[in-house]
Design an enzyme around this catalytic site. Structure first.
Site, PDB file in Angstrom:
ATOM      1  N   LYS A  36       9.184   5.968  -3.056  1.00 46.74           N
ATOM      2  CA  LYS A  36       8.922   4.813  -3.821  1.00 46.74           C
ATOM      3  C   LYS A  36       7.922   5.299  -4.831  1.00 46.74           C
ATOM      4  CE  LYS A  36       5.341   2.444  -1.896  1.00 46.74           C
ATOM      5  NZ  LYS A  36       4.921   1.362  -1.104  1.00 46.74           N
ATOM      6  N   ARG A 130      -0.987  -5.012   8.915  1.00 45.89           N
ATOM      7  CA  ARG A 130       0.142  -5.407   8.227  1.00 45.89           C
ATOM      8  C   ARG A 130       1.232  -5.519   9.080  1.00 45.89           C
ATOM      9  NH1 ARG A 130       1.991  -1.117   3.238  1.00 45.89           N
ATOM     10  NH2 ARG A 130       3.633  -0.679   4.906  1.00 45.89           N
TER      11      ARG A 130
HETATM   12  C1  LIG Z   1       5.769   2.239   5.817  1.00 47.41           C
HETATM   13  C2  LIG Z   1       5.326   3.186   5.061  1.00 47.41           C
HETATM   14  N1  LIG Z   1       5.452   4.367   5.344  1.00 47.41           N
HETATM   15  C3  LIG Z   1       5.079   5.276   4.890  1.00 47.41           C
HETATM   16  C4  LIG Z   1       4.564   5.303   3.497  1.00 47.41           C
HETATM   17  C5  LIG Z   1       4.155   6.243   2.750  1.00 47.41           C
HETATM   18  O1  LIG Z   1       2.710   6.571   2.584  1.00 47.41           O
HETATM   19  P1  LIG Z   1       1.962   7.628   2.067  1.00 47.41           P
HETATM   20  O2  LIG Z   1       2.240   7.524   0.588  1.00 47.41           O
HETATM   21  O3  LIG Z   1       0.610   7.327   2.042  1.00 47.41           O
HETATM   22  O4  LIG Z   1       2.350   9.018   2.400  1.00 47.41           O
HETATM   23  C6  LIG Z   1       4.413   3.937   2.914  1.00 47.41           C
HETATM   24  C7  LIG Z   1       3.777   3.676   1.645  1.00 47.41           C
HETATM   25  O5  LIG Z   1       4.413   3.970   0.844  1.00 47.41           O
HETATM   26  C8  LIG Z   1       4.817   2.821   3.696  1.00 47.41           C
HETATM   27  O6  LIG Z   1       4.771   1.746   3.303  1.00 47.41           O
END
Ligand SMILES: Cc1ncc(COP(=O)(O)O)c(C=O)c1O
Length: 358
Positions: A36, A130
C-alpha cells in the site's frame, strides 16, 4: 512535464528487499510484502515479484489487489473487509484479515456463490487497540461459528502493533499469540498455518539481545522497512540498507526577496489555522510546486540542509533559501528525503510523477 516527481532507485530498493527477505528466511519466517505504501505501483510490484521468498502480497485496498491479480503471489487483504466489498474480496483476495463473524458469514456466502474456498486470518488485539478480538472467548466463539461455514478456512492468526496505540512488540505480547494458537489447536483440533506476528516494528526482535521473537511466529508483514531501510519499533536505520531509495523532487516556480513577517491583520490560513510568524527581516524565499494536498510538511526534509521549510498551502510549498550556499534559480529542482507518510501520500497522488532509475 516531469515535476513534481518521486524518484525510485530500483537498485537501492532491490538491495533493501534482498536484505529483509534474507533476514526473515534465516529466522524461518515467511514474508508478506505490504504494497500500500507505494500504491501497488506496477514497477515496484515487478521488482518484488523477482523475490521468491515473498510468498504474499498484502494490501489494505482491494483495488490494489485487483491491480496485480496476475501476480503469482498469494494476495491478502490486510484491512478488515467491508461487508459491501465481499464479492471483490472473494474474487481478488486469497486471504483476508477478519475480526467480525458477520463479515465472515458474508464472505462465506460469496465464496459459495463463486465456488471458491476463502482463507481468513483472525486478528487478535494484543493492546494496540486497533483491529482484532480483545476477549479470547469472543475469538473462540467466532472460531466455533466459522468452522460451520463450508467455504471458509481459518488459515491463520495475526496481530498488528505499533500502528494506533504505538505498542512495541515483545516476547510477552507476541507470546500471547502463541498461547492463543496452542489453545485453539487443543480446543478445536484445528491446525493454524500462519501466525503473523506484526509489521516492520517486529523486526527488531530478530536482532535484539534483550528480547526475542517467540518461536511459533512464522510470518511478518513488511511495508515500511523495504522502502525506508529501517525497523519501526524504535526507528533505527539498518546500516546495510538504503534509506534513500525514494526521493521527492520539486521545482522552483518563484524565487524572491520578501519580508518574513506577513503584512496586515493576521486571520486564518488556507486551512483555517491561525499561524504564528517570527520576524527575521527580509529573506530569500522560494515557492516549489507541490502542496499540502500532496504531502504533509512533517514528512519531508530538504536534502540541502541549508534550506528551511516555511509552510505550505494546498499547492504551494514555501522555502527559505536565505542561508543556502547554492545559487538557486527559478526552474531548479529541490530534493527532499521522505518518510512513510510522504511516500504513501505522493504515491497515491495523481499529480506526482513516478520515475524509476537504474
Ligand atoms: C495490518 C497491517 N500489517 C502490516 C502493515 C505494514 O506495516 P509496516 O509498513 O510498518 O511494515 C500494515 C500497515 O500498512 C498493516 O495495516
Amino acid at each position: 512535464m516531469r515535476n513534481p516527481r518521486i524518484v525510485v532507485d530500483r537498485k537501492k530498493l532491490r538491495e533493501n528487499i534482498s536484505f529483509i527477505v534474507s533476514k526473515l528466511k534465516k529466522h524461518q519466517l515467511s514474508t508478506m510484502a505490504v504494497t500500500k505504501v507505494f500504491n501497488a505501483h506496477p514497477e515496484v510490484i515487478a521488482l518484488y515479484d523477482e523475490f521468491p521468498e515473498i510468498l504474499y502480497f498484502g494490501d489494505s485496498r482491494i483495488e490494489n489487489l485487483m491491480s496485480y491479480h496476475n501476480s503469482r503471489k498469494q494476495k491478502v487483504l490486510i484491512r478488515l473487509p467491508m461487508i459491501s466489498e465481499a464479492t471483490e474480496v472473494v474474487q481478488y483476495a486469497d486471504i483476508s484479515f477478519n475480526s467480525e463473524i458477520a463479515t465472515i458469514r458474508a464472505l462465506n456466502q460469496e465464496a459459495v456463490k463463486q465456488k471458491k474456498n476463502h482463507k481468513i486470518v483472525l486478528m487478535v488485539d494484543l493492546g494496540d487497540l486497533r483491529e482484532g478480538f480483545f476477549e479470547r472467548e469472543a475469538l473462540y466463539d467466532c472460531i466455533q461459528e466459522t468452522m460451520k461455514l463450508e467455504n471458509i478456512q481459518i488459515y491463520g492468526l495475526g496481530v498488528n502493533l505499533t500502528c494506533y496505540g504505538a505498542i512495541i512488540p515483545s516476547s510477552k505480547n507476541l507470546g500471547d499469540l502463541i498461547s492463543i494458537k496452542t489453545e485453539i489447536e487443543e480446543r478445536f483440533n484445528l491446525p493454524i498455518a500462519m501466525i503473523s506476528g506484526g509489521n516492520s516494528s517486529s523486526l527488531y526482535l530478530l536482532d535484539s539481545s534483550e528480547d526475542m521473537l517467540p518461536i511459533g511466529i512464522n510470518n511478518l508483514r513488511i511495508g515500511e522497512s523495504f522502502v525506508l531501510g529501517r525497523e519501526t519499533a524504535y526507528g533505527a536505520d539498518y546500516k546495510q540498507m538504503n534509506q534513500d531509495a525514494f526521493t521527492l523532487v520539486t521545482e522552483i516556480v518563484e524565487l524572491k526577496e520578501k519580508p518574513s513577517y506577513p503584512i496586515g491583520e493576521i486571520g486564518v490560513d488556507a486551512f483555517g489555522r491561525k499561524p504564528q510568524y517570527v520576524d527575521k527581516g527580509n529573506m530569500k524565499r522560494c515557492i516549489v510546486a507541490i502542496g499540502l494536498q500532496d504531502v504533509s510538511l512533517d514528512d519531508i526534509t530538504p536534502k540541502d540542509s541549508q534550506i528551511e521549510i516555511l509552510g505550505a498551502s494546498s499547492d504551494h510549498l514555501l522555502l527559505d533559501l536565505t542561508h543556502a550556499e547554492r545559487d538557486y534559480k527559478v526552474g531548479d529542482e529541490i530534493e527532499f528525503t521522505m518518510s512513510y507518510g510522504s511516500v504513501l501520500s505522493t504515491f497515491t497522488s495523481k499529480y506526482i510523477k513516478k520515475e524509476f532509475i537504474r
